[in-house]
Design a protein around this motif. Structure first.
Motif: not given
Length: 312
Positions: A265-275
């Motif tokens: 979904r192209g969300e890995w970078a954002v999710v890891t940053e938020l986490t």
């Protein structure tokens, strides 16, 4: 995720602005310190008035706020199987969003006392080992016919089939004062559901029931209690090994579990940053206690929550 964040910010500011006009403030949080300290009238609706009459003290103290995520799943049999496949990871979401350490004016010692408050209802907890939507619906109908609950909307499982929409509704999380935490919760909730759906499809019709996770309710409830007690500041129960591990380790295991979906979904970078940001500053429960630890007042802490709720 960017659309969701933008919409949440706009809606929260709209609500906060409306509240301010009548002398109120909005805190999107599991509880505030005054929660549960006085009896108040429920919303003037026959359903809520019946609940107040039937459940008495439970309704009086139900001054709590969750953050619920709906994920569309049109096939209700598949939805039932998904609730079983994701339920072991749900306490991790609770630990990440824990925001309710205060109740009736005191520090309860819990990171999510909202979880304790709602646990007293008769239909709360991890999703049971239902085999099909028919079994799920039969159980709900039996509970309604018994008079214990008034309708399907009173099924309060940590993940349930919505009574209104063709969705799975993940209900375990506390209200999130941080918009970023709410967006992260939504992304992880959807990724858990999609991951489970893919696993279900891979298993195939012939084997999927044999591979559905089974777990005694006592173990699932223990994992939820552990998350409610310590949030990200202690040990959590790994759903794969049923062993206690440091909270940050389990959060990283959750990300590994759903990584293929997030990458697709192209969300890995954002999710890891938020986490990473969440692990660094901690969930709201930790930060609320830090404010008081600095010698500031409960009023200061609540003011901070209301400001965070409407922040961009």
């Amino acid at each position: 995720m960017s659309d969701l964040r933008r919409d949440l910010v706009a809606r929260r500011r709209e609500l906060s602005g409306a509240a301010e006009k009548v002398g109120l403030a909005v805190a999107t949080v599991g509880t505030v310190p005054s929660s549960g300290t006085r009896r108040d009238r429920v919303y003037p609706d026959a359903r809520y008035e019946w609940m107040a009459s039937e459940y008495r003290q439970l309704v009086d103290e139900q001054q709590v706020c969750a953050c619920q995520v709906h994920v569309a799943v049109a096939d209700r049999d598949l939805a039932v199987r998904i609730t079983r496949r994701i339920r072991g990871w749900l306490p991790t979401l609770l630990a990440m969003t824990a925001s309710s350490p205060y109740f009736q004016g005191d520090d309860t010692g819990y990171s999510s006392y909202r979880t304790v408050v709602v646990s007293r209802w008769p239909t709360v907890g991890p999703p049971p080992d239902f085999a099909s939507a028919q079994e799920y619906d039969h159980t709900v109908a039996t509970l309604v016919n018994s008079g214990v609950i008034s309708d399907a909307g009173m099924i309060y499982f940590d993940a349930r089939l919505s009574a209104r929409y063709p969705t799975i509704e993940i209900r375990i999380a506390d209200g999130c004062p941080s918009v970023d935490d709410a967006v992260l919760l939504a992304a992880l909730g959807r990724a858990l559901v999609v991951t489970a759906a893919r696993t279900d499809e891979t298993d195939g019709a012939e084997y999927r029931h044999a591979t559905l996770p089974e777990s005694p309710q006592v173990l699932l409830r223990a994992a939820t209690w552990r998350a409610a007690r310590s949030g990200l500041d202690g040990l959590l129960i790994n759903p794969l090994t049923i062993r206690a591990v440091p909270a940050a380790e389990l959060v990283r295991a959750l990300l590994d579990h759903v990584r293929p979906v997030l990458e697709d979904r192209g969300e890995w970078a954002v999710v890891t940053e938020l986490t990473g940001a969440l692990l660094a500053r901690g969930p709201s429960a930790r930060r609320q206690r830090e404010v008081l630890g600095q010698g500031r007042s409960l009023a200061d802490m609540v003011a901070g929550l209301t400001a965070e709720t409407s922040a961009g």
